[in-house]
Design an enzyme around this catalytic site. Structure first.
Site, PDB file in Angstrom:
ATOM      1  N   LYS A  14       0.827  -1.211   0.000  1.00 34.59           N
ATOM      2  CA  LYS A  14       0.000   0.000   0.000  1.00 34.59           C
ATOM      3  C   LYS A  14       0.860   1.260   0.000  1.00 34.59           C
ATOM      4  CE  LYS A  14      -2.188  -1.089   3.879  1.00 34.59           C
ATOM      5  NZ  LYS A  14      -1.527  -2.368   4.247  1.00 34.59           N
ATOM      6  N   ARG A  89      -9.526   0.568   9.327  1.00 35.48           N
ATOM      7  CA  ARG A  89      -9.110  -0.787   9.684  1.00 35.48           C
ATOM      8  C   ARG A  89     -10.159  -1.537  10.485  1.00 35.48           C
ATOM      9  NH1 ARG A  89      -3.154   0.233   9.388  1.00 35.48           N
ATOM     10  NH2 ARG A  89      -2.007  -1.671   9.781  1.00 35.48           N
ATOM     11  N   ARG A 128      11.677  -6.007   4.766  1.00 34.18           N
ATOM     12  CA  ARG A 128      11.566  -4.572   5.058  1.00 34.18           C
ATOM     13  C   ARG A 128      12.155  -4.265   6.428  1.00 34.18           C
ATOM     14  NH1 ARG A 128       5.663  -1.867   4.805  1.00 34.18           N
ATOM     15  NH2 ARG A 128       5.453  -2.664   6.913  1.00 34.18           N
ATOM     16  N   ARG A 134      11.831  -0.717  11.584  1.00 40.57           N
ATOM     17  CA  ARG A 134      10.541  -0.958  12.271  1.00 40.57           C
ATOM     18  C   ARG A 134      10.606  -2.271  13.018  1.00 40.57           C
ATOM     19  NH1 ARG A 134       5.277   0.133   8.586  1.00 40.57           N
ATOM     20  NH2 ARG A 134       4.411  -1.073  10.299  1.00 40.57           N
ATOM     21  N   ARG A 146      -0.211  -9.081  13.530  1.00 38.88           N
ATOM     22  CA  ARG A 146      -0.742  -8.025  12.654  1.00 38.88           C
ATOM     23  C   ARG A 146      -1.628  -8.638  11.566  1.00 38.88           C
ATOM     24  NH1 ARG A 146       4.636  -5.450  10.892  1.00 38.88           N
ATOM     25  NH2 ARG A 146       3.396  -3.985   9.682  1.00 38.88           N
TER      26      ARG A 146
HETATM   27  P1  AMP Z   1       0.884   0.287   9.329  1.00 40.79           P
HETATM   28  O1  AMP Z   1       2.042   1.197   9.059  1.00 40.79           O
HETATM   29  O2  AMP Z   1      -0.345   0.670   8.552  1.00 40.79           O
HETATM   30  O3  AMP Z   1       1.253  -1.160   9.149  1.00 40.79           O
HETATM   31  O4  AMP Z   1       0.491   0.482  10.867  1.00 40.79           O
HETATM   32  C1  AMP Z   1       1.398   0.185  11.905  1.00 40.79           C
HETATM   33  C2  AMP Z   1       0.651   0.049  13.208  1.00 40.79           C
HETATM   34  O5  AMP Z   1      -0.022   1.277  13.518  1.00 40.79           O
HETATM   35  C3  AMP Z   1      -0.456  -1.001  13.213  1.00 40.79           C
HETATM   36  O6  AMP Z   1       0.047  -2.293  13.504  1.00 40.79           O
HETATM   37  C4  AMP Z   1      -1.355  -0.485  14.321  1.00 40.79           C
HETATM   38  O7  AMP Z   1      -0.813  -0.733  15.595  1.00 40.79           O
HETATM   39  C5  AMP Z   1      -1.290   1.020  14.091  1.00 40.79           C
HETATM   40  N1  AMP Z   1      -2.318   1.500  13.153  1.00 40.79           N
HETATM   41  C6  AMP Z   1      -2.109   2.082  11.930  1.00 40.79           C
HETATM   42  N2  AMP Z   1      -3.267   2.436  11.358  1.00 40.79           N
HETATM   43  C7  AMP Z   1      -4.246   2.057  12.218  1.00 40.79           C
HETATM   44  C8  AMP Z   1      -5.667   2.133  12.180  1.00 40.79           C
HETATM   45  N3  AMP Z   1      -6.329   2.654  11.132  1.00 40.79           N
HETATM   46  N4  AMP Z   1      -6.352   1.637  13.244  1.00 40.79           N
HETATM   47  C9  AMP Z   1      -5.723   1.116  14.312  1.00 40.79           C
HETATM   48  N5  AMP Z   1      -4.381   0.993  14.408  1.00 40.79           N
HETATM   49  C10 AMP Z   1      -3.644   1.469  13.370  1.00 40.79           C
END
Ligand code: AMP
Length: 191
Positions: A14, A89, A128, A134, A146
């Site tokens: 994404k 989400r 990654r 990260r 996740r």
């Molecule tokens: P991402 O970079 O999208 O993989 O997000 C990393 C982490 O941020 C996720 O594992 C969640 O802990 C948190 N996170 C990101 N976006 C959301 C969302 N829309 N709702 C809840 N938690 C989020």
């Protein structure tokens, strides 16, 4: 306005595809993961609260991310459209987003979902993690959590947008260019 939800599990591509799409279609990129990581880096109250959940691969509470998106929408009154990446989400987030956009007299144009096998997701995320720093990309059990959060809480949102005839699943395997071509093939006829 053209408002796209770029959807898919962690590691689906994404973020990579969003970078190209914002340039081609002149859209504002809203990634809740990126916003949360900048809050963590700034050690804000919100960032300190979110960090523990993010480190475990758990979702942060709906009201936190909905508030963040509301602020970003208000910060960009002249945008011609948005790409929502990693948001919504949960079904509650999807309903809140619909309401926020309704207040701005606009709506989601489409959801494009990138489909990638679980094995490939894990391979991509671990790779990654070697360069991104990260920690949630470096541990297999956190990655599994996740993916589990995605499967149980996030994937059901597809039904929300299917019911509105806005759901477009796409093959998310292949080269970055191939996937970008597929996404453009869905967007170009409607933009
Ligand atoms: P991402 O970079 O999208 O993989 O997000 C990393 C982490 O941020 C996720 O594992 C969640 O802990 C948190 N996170 C990101 N976006 C959301 C969302 N829309 N709702 C809840 N938690 C989020």
């Amino acid at each position: 306005m053209f408002n796209l939800i770029l959807f898919g599990p962690p590691g689906a591509g994404k973020g990579t595809q969003s970078e190209r799409l914002i340039t081609k279609y002149n859209l504002v990129h809203l990634s809740t993961g990126d916003i949360l990581r900048s809050e963590v880096a700034a050690q804000s109250a919100l960032g300190i609260r979110a960090k523990e959940l993010m480190d475990q691969g758990d979702l942060v509470p709906d009201e936190v991310v909905i508030g963040m998106i509301k602020t970003k929408l208000q910060d960009n009154p002249t945008a011609t459209g948005f790409i929502f990446d990693g948001f919504p989400r949960t079904t509650a987030q999807a309903e809140a987003l619909d309401a926020l956009l309704r207040d701005l007299e606009t709506s989601i144009t489409m959801m494009i979902a990138l489909e990638v096998s679980e094995e490939e997701l894990i391979t991509r995320l671990l790779k990654r993690g070697e360069s991104s720093g990260r920690t949630d990309d470096q541990d297999r059990s956190i990655i599994q959590n996740r993916i589990e959060e995605y499967t149980t809480k996030t994937a059901p949102i597809k039904d929300h947008y299917s019911a509105q005839d806005k759901f477009h699943p796409l093959e998310g395997m292949g080269t970055i260019d191939e996937i970008f071509g597929r996404i453009s093939g869905v967007i170009d006829p409607v933009i």
